[in-house]
Design a protein around this motif. Structure first.
Motif, short mmCIF file in Angstrom:
data_model
loop_
_atom_site.label_atom_id
_atom_site.label_comp_id
_atom_site.label_asym_id
_atom_site.label_seq_id
_atom_site.Cartn_x
_atom_site.Cartn_y
_atom_site.Cartn_z
N GLY A 1 0.90 -1.75 0.58
CA GLY A 1 -0.35 0.39 -0.31
C GLY A 1 1.03 1.41 0.04
N GLY A 2 1.96 1.21 -0.44
CA GLY A 2 3.03 2.46 -0.28
C GLY A 2 3.64 2.70 0.58
N GLN A 3 3.48 1.94 2.21
CA GLN A 3 4.08 1.81 3.11
C GLN A 3 5.38 0.91 2.89
OE1 GLN A 3 1.53 2.07 7.09
NE2 GLN A 3 3.36 1.32 7.90
N ALA A 4 6.73 1.53 3.66
CA ALA A 4 7.24 0.05 3.58
C ALA A 4 7.23 -0.19 5.15
CB ALA A 4 8.89 1.36 4.16
N GLY A 5 7.99 -1.65 4.49
CA GLY A 5 7.96 -3.00 5.45
C GLY A 5 8.68 -2.21 7.24
N ASP A 6 7.87 -2.92 7.96
CA ASP A 6 8.88 -2.99 9.61
C ASP A 6 9.98 -3.58 9.51
OD1 ASP A 6 7.10 -1.16 11.46
OD2 ASP A 6 6.18 -3.03 11.33
N THR A 7 11.05 -3.26 10.67
CA THR A 7 12.28 -3.59 10.90
C THR A 7 12.21 -3.79 12.63
OG1 THR A 7 13.39 -1.83 11.37
CG2 THR A 7 13.81 -2.27 8.91
N GLY A 8 12.99 -4.47 12.55
CA GLY A 8 13.16 -4.87 14.23
C GLY A 8 14.43 -5.97 14.27
N VAL A 9 13.50 -7.21 15.76
CA VAL A 9 14.31 -7.72 15.81
C VAL A 9 13.10 -9.05 16.36
CG1 VAL A 9 16.27 -6.51 16.73
CG2 VAL A 9 14.49 -7.98 18.50
N LEU A 10 14.11 -10.36 15.68
CA LEU A 10 13.35 -11.88 16.80
C LEU A 10 14.07 -12.20 17.76
CD1 LEU A 10 12.12 -13.26 13.20
CD2 LEU A 10 10.67 -12.31 14.54
#
Ligand SMILES: [Zn+2]
Length: 237
Positions: A40-49
């Motif tokens: 939808g035009g929005q970038a994906g999240d980043t983070g940690v597992l």
């Protein structure tokens, strides 16, 4: 197996307990997640597992998989995949600052849609800026747009979501503002995002709960991309 999309109903949720369902090509699938996949035009999240023994494995991006409902947590270091296996419990935790920037910019694009009554034919939302392409021939006034944005932010309008069926959406095609980004379909229902009295459209992205939370977002640039396209770029003031 489809992933339960916790971010759809609660954009505030920064972490959750989850179980690994698949590990393939440096990407991990979970039974549930707080990570928003690019769309939808929005970038994906980043983070940690975070594994049960306390190891943090960095997620560099989140994308949709080839099959409907799949969410791929793409590992920053594909070698980390060796530490994860199906059935393993993890805590999935997103980068809170990046998510908050996406939420602010994304909600600001809805305000722009209210201020510029023309179809949208392109959209990109990142943590640094957002841009929206409007299908129109008239020039746009940067100062007027900034005054309009400031007014709608200051008015502290609640931002709410609700679900309707695909059939209900088909009966109201005027709800679809975007020509390039079609609302997420396939599950039989579509999520509407409403800023009461300001904007109403189908949208699967993450938003702030109140326009006041958008804060100091301003139009930094207006470009004529083509004879029929005006691009509006938003940045942080
Ligand atoms: Zn949206």
């Amino acid at each position: 197996m489809t992933t339960i999309e916790l971010f759809r109903d609660d954009a505030d949720l920064l972490e959750c307990a989850a179980v690994v369902t698949a590990v393939q090509d440096g990407a991990v699938r979970l039974d549930r997640t707080v990570f928003y996949p690019q769309g939808g035009g929005q970038a994906g999240d980043t983070g940690v597992l975070v594994t049960a023994d306390g190891r943090s494995i960095a997620v560099a991006d989140t994308r949709k998989g080839p099959e409907a409902g799949q969410i791929l947590h793409q590992l920053a270091d594909p070698a980390d995949a060796a530490a994860l296996a199906p059935g393993q419990p993890v805590r999935a935790r997103i980068d809170a600052a990046r998510r908050q920037a996406h939420r602010r910019f994304h909600t600001a694009t809805h305000l722009l849609c209210a201020l510029v009554p023309h179809p949208v034919d392109g959209c990109s939302i990142t943590a640094q800026y957002a841009r929206l392409d409007f299908h129109m021939t008239e020039p746009l006034d940067k100062q007027a747009l900034n005054e309009g944005l400031a007014r709608l932010v200051a008015a502290a309008h609640p931002v709410t979501t609700r679900w309707i069926s695909d059939a209900e959406l088909d009966a109201q095609p005027q709800l679809v503002r975007s020509m390039s980004v079609q609302p997420p379909r396939g599950s039989g229902r579509v999520r509407l995002v409403e800023i009461a009295g300001v904007d109403l459209q189908p949208c699967g992205g993450t938003h702030v709960a109140n326009t006041a939370d958008i804060g100091a977002v301003v139009v930094t640039k207006i470009e004529k991309k083509s004879a029929t396209t005006r691009r509006v770029v938003l940045g942080l003031a």
